[in-house]
Design a protein around this motif. Structure first.
Motif, PDB file in Angstrom:
ATOM      1  N   ASN A  30      -1.764   7.147  -2.840  1.00 16.28           N
ATOM      2  CA  ASN A  30      -1.124   5.872  -2.521  1.00 16.28           C
ATOM      3  C   ASN A  30      -2.104   4.705  -2.605  1.00 16.28           C
ATOM      4  O   ASN A  30      -1.751   3.635  -3.090  1.00 16.28           O
ATOM      5  CB  ASN A  30      -0.479   5.919  -1.130  1.00 16.28           C
ATOM      6  CG  ASN A  30       0.797   6.734  -1.116  1.00 16.28           C
ATOM      7  OD1 ASN A  30       1.460   6.878  -2.143  1.00 16.28           O
ATOM      8  ND2 ASN A  30       1.140   7.270   0.042  1.00 16.28           N
ATOM      9  N   VAL A  31      -3.316   4.918  -2.150  1.00 10.00           N
ATOM     10  CA  VAL A  31      -4.336   3.867  -2.230  1.00 10.00           C
ATOM     11  C   VAL A  31      -4.618   3.525  -3.689  1.00 10.00           C
ATOM     12  O   VAL A  31      -4.658   2.363  -4.080  1.00 10.00           O
ATOM     13  CB  VAL A  31      -5.629   4.293  -1.507  1.00 10.00           C
ATOM     14  CG1 VAL A  31      -6.779   3.355  -1.847  1.00 10.00           C
ATOM     15  CG2 VAL A  31      -5.405   4.346  -0.008  1.00 10.00           C
ATOM     16  N   ASP A  33      -2.693   4.138  -6.354  1.00 13.02           N
ATOM     17  CA  ASP A  33      -1.502   3.552  -6.981  1.00 13.02           C
ATOM     18  C   ASP A  33      -1.331   2.089  -6.591  1.00 13.02           C
ATOM     19  O   ASP A  33      -1.016   1.245  -7.429  1.00 13.02           O
ATOM     20  CB  ASP A  33      -0.245   4.339  -6.603  1.00 13.02           C
ATOM     21  CG  ASP A  33      -0.187   5.710  -7.264  1.00 13.02           C
ATOM     22  OD1 ASP A  33      -0.993   5.970  -8.182  1.00 13.02           O
ATOM     23  OD2 ASP A  33       0.664   6.523  -6.843  1.00 13.02           O
ATOM     24  N   THR A  34      -1.558   1.776  -5.328  1.00 15.89           N
ATOM     25  CA  THR A  34      -1.434   0.398  -4.864  1.00 15.89           C
ATOM     26  C   THR A  34      -2.486  -0.489  -5.529  1.00 15.89           C
ATOM     27  O   THR A  34      -2.182  -1.586  -5.985  1.00 15.89           O
ATOM     28  CB  THR A  34      -1.574   0.328  -3.330  1.00 15.89           C
ATOM     29  OG1 THR A  34      -0.549   1.137  -2.747  1.00 15.89           O
ATOM     30  CG2 THR A  34      -1.464  -1.095  -2.826  1.00 15.89           C
ATOM     31  N   ALA A  35      -3.714  -0.009  -5.582  1.00 13.63           N
ATOM     32  CA  ALA A  35      -4.778  -0.781  -6.224  1.00 13.63           C
ATOM     33  C   ALA A  35      -4.468  -0.989  -7.697  1.00 13.63           C
ATOM     34  O   ALA A  35      -4.669  -2.074  -8.237  1.00 13.63           O
ATOM     35  CB  ALA A  35      -6.119  -0.070  -6.059  1.00 13.63           C
ATOM     36  N   ASP A  37      -1.458  -1.035  -9.157  1.00 11.16           N
ATOM     37  CA  ASP A  37      -0.347  -1.973  -9.289  1.00 11.16           C
ATOM     38  C   ASP A  37      -0.795  -3.403  -9.039  1.00 11.16           C
ATOM     39  O   ASP A  37      -0.409  -4.318  -9.759  1.00 11.16           O
ATOM     40  CB  ASP A  37       0.794  -1.610  -8.331  1.00 11.16           C
ATOM     41  CG  ASP A  37       1.521  -0.335  -8.746  1.00 11.16           C
ATOM     42  OD1 ASP A  37       1.385   0.077  -9.915  1.00 11.16           O
ATOM     43  OD2 ASP A  37       2.217   0.252  -7.893  1.00 11.16           O
ATOM     44  N   ASP A  38      -1.628  -3.629  -8.015  1.00 14.17           N
ATOM     45  CA  ASP A  38      -2.129  -4.968  -7.726  1.00 14.17           C
ATOM     46  C   ASP A  38      -2.999  -5.474  -8.868  1.00 14.17           C
ATOM     47  O   ASP A  38      -2.889  -6.609  -9.286  1.00 14.17           O
ATOM     48  CB  ASP A  38      -2.944  -4.991  -6.429  1.00 14.17           C
ATOM     49  CG  ASP A  38      -2.067  -4.813  -5.191  1.00 14.17           C
ATOM     50  OD1 ASP A  38      -0.832  -4.917  -5.311  1.00 14.17           O
ATOM     51  OD2 ASP A  38      -2.627  -4.561  -4.104  1.00 14.17           O
TER      52      ASP A  38
END
Length: 102
Positions: A30-31, A33-35, A37-38
């Protein structure tokens, strides 16, 4: 299916370790994937800005070229000779002759 059967056979300690490992994996994913996407959105915006700047620069260059062409034609129509036009515009005689022919 074999993997599920193997997991079902875990004793309580192995099951706890497996669940903790799975939680750690999911948190890490999740970390990342979030990074990703951002960063993707920031990259898009950066690309858009670069594209706008390139477009502006091309527009400026085209505008300058068009203005120079119009000035050369007006000078020629006003009776200025090619040597004078070349000296003022910085264009070669051949470039000026090509512009005048159009």
């Amino acid at each position: 299916m074999f993997e599920q059967a193997e997991i079902a056979q875990f004793n309580p300690l192995e099951n706890q370790q497996y669940e903790e490992s799975l939680k750690h994996y999911r948190d890490s994913k999740n970390v990342i994937d979030t990074a990703y996407d951002d960063g993707k959105e920031e990259g898009r915006e950066e690309g858009r800005e670069e594209g706008r700047e390139e477009g502006r620069e091309e527009g400026r260059e085209e505008g300058i070229a068009l203005g120079l062409e119009q000035t050369v034609l007006k000078m020629h129509q006003a009776g200025a000779d090619i040597n004078f036009i070349a000296e003022v515009s910085g264009l070669t005689h051949d470039e000026i002759k090509a512009l005048i022919k159009h």
